[in-house]
Design a protein around this motif. Structure first.
Motif, PDB file in Angstrom:
ATOM      1  N   GLN A 180       1.506  12.906  -5.775  1.00  0.00           N
ATOM      2  CA  GLN A 180       0.711  11.723  -5.454  1.00  0.00           C
ATOM      3  C   GLN A 180       0.862  10.690  -6.560  1.00  0.00           C
ATOM      4  O   GLN A 180       0.727  11.019  -7.738  1.00  0.00           O
ATOM      5  N   ILE A 181       1.147   9.451  -6.163  1.00  0.00           N
ATOM      6  CA  ILE A 181       1.314   8.354  -7.117  1.00  0.00           C
ATOM      7  C   ILE A 181       0.081   7.471  -7.026  1.00  0.00           C
ATOM      8  O   ILE A 181      -0.208   6.906  -5.968  1.00  0.00           O
ATOM      9  N   ASN A 182      -0.636   7.347  -8.130  1.00  0.00           N
ATOM     10  CA  ASN A 182      -1.866   6.557  -8.182  1.00  0.00           C
ATOM     11  C   ASN A 182      -1.613   5.272  -8.951  1.00  0.00           C
ATOM     12  O   ASN A 182      -1.176   5.314 -10.114  1.00  0.00           O
ATOM     13  N   LEU A 183      -1.894   4.153  -8.329  1.00  0.00           N
ATOM     14  CA  LEU A 183      -1.750   2.848  -8.972  1.00  0.00           C
ATOM     15  C   LEU A 183      -3.104   2.413  -9.523  1.00  0.00           C
ATOM     16  O   LEU A 183      -4.111   2.453  -8.807  1.00  0.00           O
ATOM     17  N   SER A 184      -3.110   2.005 -10.777  1.00  0.00           N
ATOM     18  CA  SER A 184      -4.355   1.606 -11.414  1.00  0.00           C
ATOM     19  C   SER A 184      -4.889   0.312 -10.808  1.00  0.00           C
ATOM     20  O   SER A 184      -4.130  -0.594 -10.457  1.00  0.00           O
ATOM     21  N   LEU A 185      -6.210   0.220 -10.733  1.00  0.00           N
ATOM     22  CA  LEU A 185      -6.842  -0.979 -10.192  1.00  0.00           C
ATOM     23  C   LEU A 185      -6.615  -2.195 -11.077  1.00  0.00           C
ATOM     24  O   LEU A 185      -6.732  -3.332 -10.611  1.00  0.00           O
ATOM     25  N   LYS A 186      -6.288  -1.961 -12.363  1.00  0.00           N
ATOM     26  CA  LYS A 186      -6.114  -3.071 -13.288  1.00  0.00           C
ATOM     27  C   LYS A 186      -4.746  -3.743 -13.158  1.00  0.00           C
ATOM     28  O   LYS A 186      -4.460  -4.692 -13.884  1.00  0.00           O
ATOM     29  N   LEU A 187      -3.913  -3.252 -12.276  1.00  0.00           N
ATOM     30  CA  LEU A 187      -2.607  -3.881 -12.087  1.00  0.00           C
ATOM     31  C   LEU A 187      -2.722  -5.235 -11.380  1.00  0.00           C
ATOM     32  O   LEU A 187      -1.878  -6.104 -11.561  1.00  0.00           O
ATOM     33  N   GLY A 188      -3.747  -5.410 -10.567  1.00  0.00           N
ATOM     34  CA  GLY A 188      -3.901  -6.676  -9.854  1.00  0.00           C
ATOM     35  C   GLY A 188      -5.018  -6.595  -8.836  1.00  0.00           C
ATOM     36  O   GLY A 188      -5.718  -5.580  -8.719  1.00  0.00           O
ATOM     37  N   LYS A 189      -5.182  -7.682  -8.084  1.00  0.00           N
ATOM     38  CA  LYS A 189      -6.218  -7.768  -7.075  1.00  0.00           C
ATOM     39  C   LYS A 189      -5.657  -7.438  -5.693  1.00  0.00           C
ATOM     40  O   LYS A 189      -4.472  -7.641  -5.429  1.00  0.00           O
ATOM     41  N   GLN A 190      -6.532  -6.932  -4.831  1.00  0.00           N
ATOM     42  CA  GLN A 190      -6.200  -6.606  -3.442  1.00  0.00           C
ATOM     43  C   GLN A 190      -4.938  -5.750  -3.374  1.00  0.00           C
ATOM     44  O   GLN A 190      -4.015  -6.013  -2.613  1.00  0.00           O
ATOM     45  N   LEU A 191      -4.914  -4.700  -4.182  1.00  0.00           N
ATOM     46  CA  LEU A 191      -3.741  -3.837  -4.256  1.00  0.00           C
ATOM     47  C   LEU A 191      -3.503  -3.070  -2.959  1.00  0.00           C
ATOM     48  O   LEU A 191      -2.360  -2.789  -2.599  1.00  0.00           O
ATOM     49  N   ASP A 192      -4.586  -2.690  -2.275  1.00  0.00           N
ATOM     50  CA  ASP A 192      -4.393  -1.925  -1.051  1.00  0.00           C
ATOM     51  C   ASP A 192      -3.687  -2.762   0.016  1.00  0.00           C
ATOM     52  O   ASP A 192      -2.854  -2.253   0.768  1.00  0.00           O
ATOM     53  N   LEU A 193      -4.021  -4.046   0.075  1.00  0.00           N
ATOM     54  CA  LEU A 193      -3.346  -4.946   1.001  1.00  0.00           C
ATOM     55  C   LEU A 193      -1.865  -5.081   0.648  1.00  0.00           C
ATOM     56  O   LEU A 193      -0.994  -5.031   1.525  1.00  0.00           O
ATOM     57  N   LEU A 194      -1.576  -5.217  -0.632  1.00  0.00           N
ATOM     58  CA  LEU A 194      -0.187  -5.329  -1.077  1.00  0.00           C
ATOM     59  C   LEU A 194       0.549  -4.006  -0.939  1.00  0.00           C
ATOM     60  O   LEU A 194       1.768  -3.983  -0.716  1.00  0.00           O
ATOM     61  N   ARG A 195      -0.169  -2.889  -1.079  1.00  0.00           N
ATOM     62  CA  ARG A 195       0.476  -1.578  -0.891  1.00  0.00           C
ATOM     63  C   ARG A 195       0.999  -1.422   0.533  1.00  0.00           C
ATOM     64  O   ARG A 195       2.110  -0.915   0.751  1.00  0.00           O
ATOM     65  N   ARG A 196       0.217  -1.863   1.496  1.00  0.00           N
ATOM     66  CA  ARG A 196       0.679  -1.798   2.892  1.00  0.00           C
ATOM     67  C   ARG A 196       1.902  -2.677   3.116  1.00  0.00           C
ATOM     68  O   ARG A 196       2.758  -2.364   3.947  1.00  0.00           O
ATOM     69  N   PHE A 197       1.983  -3.760   2.376  1.00  0.00           N
ATOM     70  CA  PHE A 197       3.115  -4.671   2.538  1.00  0.00           C
ATOM     71  C   PHE A 197       4.379  -4.120   1.876  1.00  0.00           C
ATOM     72  O   PHE A 197       5.450  -4.096   2.487  1.00  0.00           O
ATOM     73  N   TYR A 198       4.268  -3.674   0.618  1.00  0.00           N
ATOM     74  CA  TYR A 198       5.450  -3.242  -0.129  1.00  0.00           C
ATOM     75  C   TYR A 198       5.892  -1.833   0.238  1.00  0.00           C
ATOM     76  O   TYR A 198       7.094  -1.543   0.255  1.00  0.00           O
ATOM     77  N   THR A 199       4.951  -0.938   0.485  1.00  0.00           N
ATOM     78  CA  THR A 199       5.302   0.471   0.734  1.00  0.00           C
ATOM     79  C   THR A 199       4.640   0.966   2.018  1.00  0.00           C
ATOM     80  O   THR A 199       3.778   1.859   1.973  1.00  0.00           O
ATOM     81  N   PRO A 200       4.983   0.407   3.179  1.00  0.00           N
ATOM     82  CA  PRO A 200       4.376   0.888   4.423  1.00  0.00           C
ATOM     83  C   PRO A 200       4.878   2.296   4.763  1.00  0.00           C
ATOM     84  O   PRO A 200       6.066   2.600   4.633  1.00  0.00           O
ATOM     85  N   GLY A 201       3.955   3.144   5.181  1.00  0.00           N
ATOM     86  CA  GLY A 201       4.341   4.489   5.599  1.00  0.00           C
ATOM     87  C   GLY A 201       4.322   5.532   4.494  1.00  0.00           C
ATOM     88  O   GLY A 201       4.491   6.724   4.778  1.00  0.00           O
ATOM     89  N   TYR A 202       4.120   5.144   3.241  1.00  0.00           N
ATOM     90  CA  TYR A 202       4.084   6.104   2.133  1.00  0.00           C
ATOM     91  C   TYR A 202       2.634   6.498   1.867  1.00  0.00           C
ATOM     92  O   TYR A 202       1.906   5.818   1.145  1.00  0.00           O
ATOM     93  N   THR A 203       2.217   7.632   2.446  1.00  0.00           N
ATOM     94  CA  THR A 203       0.816   8.054   2.331  1.00  0.00           C
ATOM     95  C   THR A 203       0.504   8.641   0.959  1.00  0.00           C
ATOM     96  O   THR A 203      -0.673   8.757   0.607  1.00  0.00           O
ATOM     97  N   ASN A 204       1.530   9.035   0.202  1.00  0.00           N
ATOM     98  CA  ASN A 204       1.261   9.607  -1.116  1.00  0.00           C
ATOM     99  C   ASN A 204       1.194   8.555  -2.217  1.00  0.00           C
ATOM    100  O   ASN A 204       1.130   8.889  -3.397  1.00  0.00           O
ATOM    101  N   ILE A 205       1.223   7.267  -1.851  1.00  0.00           N
ATOM    102  CA  ILE A 205       1.001   6.179  -2.802  1.00  0.00           C
ATOM    103  C   ILE A 205      -0.393   5.621  -2.539  1.00  0.00           C
ATOM    104  O   ILE A 205      -0.669   5.108  -1.454  1.00  0.00           O
ATOM    105  N   THR A 206      -1.282   5.728  -3.508  1.00  0.00           N
ATOM    106  CA  THR A 206      -2.675   5.314  -3.327  1.00  0.00           C
ATOM    107  C   THR A 206      -3.105   4.430  -4.494  1.00  0.00           C
ATOM    108  O   THR A 206      -2.427   4.329  -5.521  1.00  0.00           O
ATOM    109  N   ILE A 207      -4.244   3.822  -4.310  1.00  0.00           N
ATOM    110  CA  ILE A 207      -4.879   3.016  -5.357  1.00  0.00           C
ATOM    111  C   ILE A 207      -6.050   3.819  -5.910  1.00  0.00           C
ATOM    112  O   ILE A 207      -6.886   4.305  -5.138  1.00  0.00           O
TER     113      ILE A 207
END
Length: 590
Positions: free
Chosen positions: A498-525
């Motif tokens: 599981q790859i966890n992205l820190s909240l301090k990387l930026g704003k609205q990361l979950d929205l951007l996660r869906r855009f950059y890495t769609p379909g990757y369920t093991n990438i979370t915020i």
């Protein structure tokens, strides 16, 4: 004697008979050869005639080149458009630094629309509106993104290139207003003037809904200028474009409602012999209401709540007193009257979007051009073009003043302001042209090279310095595309982790996660707090992408024995700023 003569005559007849006719096959071949020779002679004659004609035409062109500049004007305009397209695509993913939440949301909704066979998440076929929260909604920008998603998938480059290239129509419409409305001689420089404004780059690249609003509104005013001079065309094209403006964004709806009545009056004054004003008004109202009728038909909202849905981004419906609403309107108008807001973005709120020291001084170069342009509009105040430009400026200003989000909505003011600047520049160049020392061709080429140089310098500074400079609002934002690319590559190589992205990387990361890495369920915020407080059961299969500050903080945590760096993302100064790490915790007995 007679016998001798007879014998001689007999011999002559025999010699003539020796010449036998050719066989039919040989005669056919000879005829074809003669025909081929005739065609070759005709072809050579035609080529020689064509060559003489072209040579004469080139000679006449060379002789008349110094007498006319019609050829040079149109070619300079084509060069300006080509240069505009190259600049608008240069460093496409480097400025703005990150895909904006609006771009990501419209692209995610477009991907859902394609995946659901043109149905939205509620099952509506080809919905007119796509709502984001209680106050924002999207319209045509989603369908523009859906076209790109259907052809190329969810690509950051296509997401940004589609509205950026569509802004060519806005540059073309503004140029038509200047050339055909004000009859300027130096009308071709407006596209290059637009590229010298980082605000215009931000409008074209980072705000797809506002970009479409600018395109359709500029085209509607340009169509209003052309329609009166062609009685064979329908008078409703400007209102079709105005309806598309209303359908493009929430501020576009306000803009259309403000502009529709003045546009009807301007159009009616030029074509009152074709359609009476009530017929035009009814047609315009029907065109503007079509998306609303469609939304009510499919029950996207009811008559009771549609004002709150459509006008939620303004404070008109907020529970405020009339005095407070007027105060906010005047406060926004005061901010819009600041020239540094138009071109410099010098305030702390705006400098985070465009971080270029010294750029706030650029507005001082535009102020004289705008003042001269305003004088040109006053001189031609009776012309339809002057009325249309005044309508564009007033409608855009009032719409921005009514908006809750002054930025980035104020970027639509760049269209009329740049047109005013171009009018002022053309008037100044015409004054120089009046002196004998400057020919029009030389002055045009010198002005073109000067504008191109200024645009290249500004664009180079913005693109190369947007990720490294610090502003009054704080450090520049972290580029998130390489962050998500690193997460995607690690997820492909280690699907069980599981790859966890820190909240301090930026704003609205979950929205951007869906855009950059769609379909990757093991990438979370995730928040690192739980990782610093307890040894969670899944920590053995979890990695984290964190900032440099968090990396230093993690090494000081007593519960963490070792921070194992797996990969880094370096800054332009080759210093690591982003870390992909795994935490090795202290044994549970300690």
């Amino acid at each position: 004697m007679s016998v001798t003569v007879a014998s001689l005559n007999t011999e002559e007849t025999t010699d003539d008979d020796l010449i036998q006719p050719l066989p039919a096959e040989l005669q056919e071949i000879a005829g074809k050869m003669e025909q081929d020779h005739r065609k070759q002679r005709e072809l050579r004659s035609s080529i020689q005639t064509l060559w003489n004609t072209r040579a004469a035409a080139l000679s006449r062109l060379a002789c008349s080149f110094k007498k006319t500049t019609h050829w040079s004007e149109h070619n300079l305009f084509l060069l300006s458009l080509v240069f505009y397209a190259l600049i608008i695509l240069a460093g496409l993913l480097r400025f703005p630094v990150n895909i904006t939440p609006e771009e990501a949301h419209s692209n995610n909704v477009a991907a859902d629309l394609i995946a659901n066979h043109l149905h939205d998440i509620s099952g509506i076929f080809l919905p007119p509106y796509f709502f984001s929260g209680e106050e924002q909604w999207l319209g045509l920008s989603v369908y523009l993104q859906a076209f790109g998603v259907a052809l190329f998938g969810q690509s950051p480059w296509i997401t940004r290139a589609a509205p950026a290239l569509l802004m060519l129509l806005a540059a073309f419409s503004l140029t038509c207003l200047q050339r055909n409305g004000f009859k300027n001689k130096y009308w071709w420089g407006l596209p290059v003037l637009l590229t010298a404004l980082p605000g215009w780059l931000l409008l074209a690249r980072g705000t797809p809904a506002l970009a479409l609003t600018t395109v359709f509104f500029s085209a509607a005013l340009a169509a209003s200028l052309f329609m009166p001079y062609d009685p064979g065309r329908s008078p409703y094209l400007p209102f079709v474009l105005l309806a598309l403006t209303a359908w493009s964004s929430s501020i576009g709806l306000i803009l259309s409602l403000i502009a529709v009545a003045p546009l009807l009056v301007i159009n009616f004054q030029s074509r009152r012999d074709l359609y009476p004003l009530p017929v035009k008004m009814l047609g315009a109202v029907i065109l503007l209401a079509l998306p609303l009728i469609r939304a009510l038909t499919v029950r996207q909202f009811s008559l009771k709540n549609f004002p709150a849905k459509l006008f939620g981004q303004t404070y008109l419906l907020d529970p405020l007193t009339t005095v407070e609403k007027v105060r906010r309107l005047l406060a926004n108008l005061v901010q819009l009257a600041d020239p540094s807001l138009w071109f410099g973005f010098s305030t702390a709120k705006f400098s985070s979007a465009i971080s270029l020291p010294g750029y706030a001084l650029v507005h001082w170069a535009f102020i004289p051009l705008i003042l001269v342009g305003i004088w040109q509009v006053i001189r031609n105040r009776r012309s339809p073009a002057a009325r249309l430009l005044a309508l564009m400026f007033l409608a855009a200003g009032i719409s921005c003043a009514l908006s809750k989000t002054l930025f980035p909505d104020a970027l639509i003011l760049l269209a009329p302001l740049t047109l005013l600047s171009s009018l002022g520049l053309s008037a100044i160049l015409e004054k120089f042209h009046a002196t004998p020392a400057f020919s029009k061709l030389r002055l045009s080429l010198a002005a073109f090279l000067l504008l191109v140089t200024a645009s290249l310098v500004m664009t180079n500074n913005v693109i190369h310095n947007s990720t490294t400079r610090k502003t009054a609002a704080g450090p520049s934002p972290i580029p998130l595309q390489p962050v998500f690319e690193l997460a995607r590559q690690y997820a492909i190589a280690h699907p069980d982790q599981q790859i966890n992205l820190s909240l301090k990387l930026g704003k609205q990361l979950d929205l951007l996660r869906r855009f950059y890495t769609p379909g990757y369920t093991n990438i979370t915020i995730a928040d690192l707090t739980y990782a610093f407080e307890s040894n969670s059961p899944h920590s053995a299969t979890a990695v984290f992408i964190i900032t440099e500050q968090e990396y230093t903080q993690a090494r000081l945590q007593p519960i963490i024995q070792t921070v194992i760096p797996l990969a880094t993302i370096d800054s332009p100064q080759n210093q690591p700023v982003i870390y992909l790490v795994r935490f090795l915790y202290q044994p549970s007995g300690e």
